[in-house]
Write a protein that holds these residues in place. Structure first.
Motif, PDB file in Angstrom:
ATOM      1  N   ARG A 170      -7.837  -1.434   5.652  1.00 39.01           N
ATOM      2  CA  ARG A 170      -8.018  -2.220   4.491  1.00 39.01           C
ATOM      3  C   ARG A 170      -9.481  -2.462   4.097  1.00 39.01           C
ATOM      4  NH1 ARG A 170      -3.373  -4.589   6.609  1.00 39.01           N
ATOM      5  NH2 ARG A 170      -4.644  -6.136   7.619  1.00 39.01           N
ATOM      6  N   ARG A 174     -11.384  -1.639   0.766  1.00 41.06           N
ATOM      7  CA  ARG A 174     -12.287  -2.714   0.027  1.00 41.06           C
ATOM      8  C   ARG A 174     -13.747  -2.263  -0.117  1.00 41.06           C
ATOM      9  NH1 ARG A 174      -9.195  -7.252   3.503  1.00 41.06           N
ATOM     10  NH2 ARG A 174      -7.220  -7.220   2.188  1.00 41.06           N
ATOM     11  N   ARG A 182     -17.991   5.370  -9.365  1.00 39.43           N
ATOM     12  CA  ARG A 182     -16.689   5.503  -9.699  1.00 39.43           C
ATOM     13  C   ARG A 182     -15.967   6.495  -8.784  1.00 39.43           C
ATOM     14  NH1 ARG A 182     -13.075   6.801 -14.938  1.00 39.43           N
ATOM     15  NH2 ARG A 182     -11.073   7.141 -13.804  1.00 39.43           N
ATOM     16  N   ASP A 186     -12.241   5.771  -6.550  1.00 39.38           N
ATOM     17  CA  ASP A 186     -11.097   6.407  -6.742  1.00 39.38           C
ATOM     18  C   ASP A 186     -10.646   6.746  -5.407  1.00 39.38           C
ATOM     19  OD1 ASP A 186     -11.069   5.798  -9.442  1.00 39.38           O
ATOM     20  OD2 ASP A 186     -11.690   7.487 -10.024  1.00 39.38           O
ATOM     21  N   TRP A 192      -5.201   3.898   0.694  1.00 37.74           N
ATOM     22  CA  TRP A 192      -4.040   3.239   0.495  1.00 37.74           C
ATOM     23  C   TRP A 192      -2.865   3.543   1.012  1.00 37.74           C
ATOM     24  CZ3 TRP A 192      -2.951  -1.791   0.715  1.00 37.74           C
ATOM     25  CH2 TRP A 192      -1.984  -2.318   0.188  1.00 37.74           C
TER      26      TRP A 192
ATOM     27  N   ARG B  14      -8.097  10.133 -13.507  1.00 39.59           N
ATOM     28  CA  ARG B  14      -8.751   9.732 -12.253  1.00 39.59           C
ATOM     29  C   ARG B  14      -9.212  10.874 -11.452  1.00 39.59           C
ATOM     30  NH1 ARG B  14      -7.863   4.622 -10.091  1.00 39.59           N
ATOM     31  NH2 ARG B  14      -7.596   5.400  -8.028  1.00 39.59           N
ATOM     32  N   GLN B  18     -13.031  12.424 -10.158  1.00 35.39           N
ATOM     33  CA  GLN B  18     -13.737  12.410  -8.888  1.00 35.39           C
ATOM     34  C   GLN B  18     -14.646  13.473  -8.599  1.00 35.39           C
ATOM     35  OE1 GLN B  18      -9.947  13.242  -6.485  1.00 35.39           O
ATOM     36  NE2 GLN B  18      -9.360  11.457  -6.815  1.00 35.39           N
ATOM     37  N   LEU B  51       1.024  13.596  -5.707  1.00 37.39           N
ATOM     38  CA  LEU B  51      -0.284  13.007  -6.091  1.00 37.39           C
ATOM     39  C   LEU B  51      -0.214  11.918  -7.356  1.00 37.39           C
ATOM     40  CD1 LEU B  51      -2.259  16.044  -5.475  1.00 37.39           C
ATOM     41  CD2 LEU B  51      -2.708  13.868  -4.236  1.00 37.39           C
ATOM     42  N   LEU B  54       1.229   8.927  -6.056  1.00 38.09           N
ATOM     43  CA  LEU B  54       0.138   8.154  -5.337  1.00 38.09           C
ATOM     44  C   LEU B  54      -0.921   7.383  -5.914  1.00 38.09           C
ATOM     45  CD1 LEU B  54      -1.779   9.788  -2.231  1.00 38.09           C
ATOM     46  CD2 LEU B  54      -2.961   8.820  -4.057  1.00 38.09           C
ATOM     47  N   HIS B  55      -1.281   7.783  -7.164  1.00 37.70           N
ATOM     48  CA  HIS B  55      -2.251   7.040  -7.861  1.00 37.70           C
ATOM     49  C   HIS B  55      -1.771   5.977  -8.509  1.00 37.70           C
ATOM     50  CE1 HIS B  55      -5.978   9.537  -7.204  1.00 37.70           C
ATOM     51  NE2 HIS B  55      -5.504  10.487  -7.074  1.00 37.70           N
ATOM     52  N   GLU B  57       1.017   4.435  -7.788  1.00 40.22           N
ATOM     53  CA  GLU B  57       1.288   3.306  -6.855  1.00 40.22           C
ATOM     54  C   GLU B  57       0.208   2.478  -6.454  1.00 40.22           C
ATOM     55  OE1 GLU B  57       3.435   4.898  -3.470  1.00 40.22           O
ATOM     56  OE2 GLU B  57       5.015   5.794  -4.837  1.00 40.22           O
ATOM     57  N   PHE B  58      -0.958   3.373  -6.346  1.00 42.90           N
ATOM     58  CA  PHE B  58      -2.160   2.480  -5.900  1.00 42.90           C
ATOM     59  C   PHE B  58      -2.524   1.572  -7.183  1.00 42.90           C
ATOM     60  CE2 PHE B  58      -6.786   2.404  -6.587  1.00 42.90           C
ATOM     61  CZ  PHE B  58      -7.155   1.907  -5.362  1.00 42.90           C
ATOM     62  N   ASP B  61      -0.315  -1.349  -7.054  1.00 43.60           N
ATOM     63  CA  ASP B  61      -0.671  -2.507  -5.972  1.00 43.60           C
ATOM     64  C   ASP B  61      -1.985  -2.948  -6.341  1.00 43.60           C
ATOM     65  OD1 ASP B  61       1.786  -1.840  -4.834  1.00 43.60           O
ATOM     66  OD2 ASP B  61       0.742  -0.462  -3.426  1.00 43.60           O
ATOM     67  N   LEU B  62      -3.147  -2.226  -6.662  1.00 42.55           N
ATOM     68  CA  LEU B  62      -4.297  -3.005  -7.231  1.00 42.55           C
ATOM     69  C   LEU B  62      -3.890  -4.238  -7.950  1.00 42.55           C
ATOM     70  CD1 LEU B  62      -7.227  -2.782  -6.407  1.00 42.55           C
ATOM     71  CD2 LEU B  62      -7.436  -1.003  -8.394  1.00 42.55           C
ATOM     72  N   LYS B  66      -1.730  -6.694  -4.295  1.00 40.32           N
ATOM     73  CA  LYS B  66      -1.317  -6.390  -2.874  1.00 40.32           C
ATOM     74  C   LYS B  66      -2.523  -5.956  -2.011  1.00 40.32           C
ATOM     75  CE  LYS B  66       2.378  -3.931  -0.797  1.00 40.32           C
ATOM     76  NZ  LYS B  66       3.409  -3.052  -0.906  1.00 40.32           N
ATOM     77  N   ILE B  67      -3.341  -5.139  -2.546  1.00 39.57           N
ATOM     78  CA  ILE B  67      -4.321  -4.349  -1.978  1.00 39.57           C
ATOM     79  C   ILE B  67      -5.469  -5.500  -1.332  1.00 39.57           C
ATOM     80  CG2 ILE B  67      -6.251  -2.856  -1.922  1.00 39.57           C
ATOM     81  CD1 ILE B  67      -4.558  -1.071  -3.874  1.00 39.57           C
ATOM     82  N   ASN B  68      -5.777  -6.394  -2.173  1.00 38.63           N
ATOM     83  CA  ASN B  68      -6.892  -7.395  -1.756  1.00 38.63           C
ATOM     84  C   ASN B  68      -6.093  -8.413  -0.979  1.00 38.63           C
ATOM     85  OD1 ASN B  68      -9.313  -6.078  -2.614  1.00 38.63           O
ATOM     86  ND2 ASN B  68      -8.147  -6.483  -4.655  1.00 38.63           N
ATOM     87  N   SER B  69      -4.751  -8.828  -0.956  1.00 34.87           N
ATOM     88  CA  SER B  69      -4.246  -9.781  -0.119  1.00 34.87           C
ATOM     89  C   SER B  69      -3.580  -9.280   1.186  1.00 34.87           C
ATOM     90  CB  SER B  69      -3.390 -10.631  -1.031  1.00 34.87           C
ATOM     91  OG  SER B  69      -2.188  -9.686  -1.422  1.00 34.87           O
ATOM     92  N   ASP B  70      -3.148  -8.078   1.258  1.00 37.24           N
ATOM     93  CA  ASP B  70      -2.482  -7.738   2.398  1.00 37.24           C
ATOM     94  C   ASP B  70      -3.057  -7.517   3.687  1.00 37.24           C
ATOM     95  OD1 ASP B  70      -0.721  -4.566   2.919  1.00 37.24           O
ATOM     96  OD2 ASP B  70      -0.385  -6.360   3.556  1.00 37.24           O
ATOM     97  N   ASP B  71      -3.140  -8.972   4.170  1.00 34.37           N
ATOM     98  CA  ASP B  71      -3.864  -8.921   5.487  1.00 34.37           C
ATOM     99  C   ASP B  71      -2.861  -9.343   6.769  1.00 34.37           C
ATOM    100  OD1 ASP B  71      -6.462  -8.330   5.401  1.00 34.37           O
ATOM    101  OD2 ASP B  71      -6.834 -10.360   4.236  1.00 34.37           O
TER     102      ASP B  71
END
Lengths: 208, 71
Positions: A170, A174, A182, A186, A192, B14, B18, B51, B54-55, B57-58, B61-62, B66-71
């Protein structure tokens, strides 16, 4: 014991990032059976298991019911459980094995099992083929996974190792998300994904 | 089953953003470049479908925190 096939780029990265774990084990005076490259075959695996290792790091490819070694030779499957896996702690760095193989091993006496319910994904940078440990992207993905083993080597419980690994994943997610670039942000999606599919089965209080 | 068009276009956008200088390794054995990934999604292969999921779901969750609070 560590199995580390090296027949393709993905498993080769896992193999190279196992080196610091082997060094850490040796520095603690632990004996390590290092089944590297061609040695990650079924026959040598069974011989090494005779010494009843208390911790196994299995790098390789996997399916729901099996994990493989060099050139995808099956090392463990739900139909082929070696009795010397009883009482061990296993960390399987492969895809899918936490769905069937891990639960089966727990029912046959393996103390605890850390693995993945989906594909394990690693992102790497071009240009580091001969210097993989310095690949900045590979580090972001693989150092948190190494934490599972490092914590166990430090005498912690599997639940502690598992939680520290997830916490480090995690932290790196972050870190990627805060990037001004960017292209870097990504990549967090893949990390995740790894975070979400890493699971702990069996006794959370098991130690080596 | 075909991939939802909107999800597919979001994932492709997305991935197209990359870097060209990375590789994605799957523990099933595949190593894909950016072009390989785009091709897999455009052709809606099994790995392409995974894939896209995956993107999406990410992003879900963002957005949910969930991603920033999942501790």
């Amino acid at each position: 014991m560590v199995t580390r096939p090296s027949h393709d780029q993905g498993v080769n990265y896992l193999s190279v990032f196992s080196n610091p774990l082997i060094m850490a084990s040796l520095s603690k005076g632990l004996e390590v059976a290092d089944l590297s490259g061609k040695l990650a075959n079924f026959a040598d695996f069974i011989i090494a298991l005779d010494k009843k290792p208390n911790l196994l790091l299995l790098n390789g490819h996997g399916l729901d019911d099996k994990i493989t070694g060099q050139n995808n030779q099956v090392l463990i499957s739900t139909k082929l459980i070696n009795k010397n896996l009883t009482g061990t702690i296993i960390y399987a760095r492969s895809c899918l094995t936490a769905n069937l193989l891990g639960p089966k091993l727990i029912t046959t006496g393996t103390k605890s099992y850390i693995g993945y319910t989906k594909e394990l994904i690693i992102v790497t940078s071009d240009g580091y083929d001969k210097n993989q440990l310095n690949d900045p992207l590979a580090k972001v993905f693989l150092e948190p996974l190494n934490q599972n083993i490092l914590e166990l080597l430090n005498g912690h419980k599997t639940i502690t190792a598992f939680n520290k690994s997830k916490s480090k994943l995690r932290k790196n997610i972050r870190f990627l998300l805060k990037s001004q670039i960017r292209q870097t942000r990504d990549i967090a999606a893949y990390l995740w994904h790894d975070h979400q599919c890493q699971v702990l089965l069996g006794d959370p209080n098991a130690k080596i | 089953m075909k991939i939802n068009k909107i999800k597919k276009s979001i994932a492709l956008a997305r991935i197209q953003a990359q870097s060209d200088k990375i590789k994605i390794h799957f523990s099933s054995g595949e190593t894909l470049t950016k072009d390989d990934i785009i091709s897999n999604i455009e052709n809606e292969t099994e790995i392409g479908k995974k894939l896209v999921d995956l993107h999406i779901e990410f992003l879900q969750d963002l957005a949910s925190g969930k991603i920033n609070s999942d501790d």
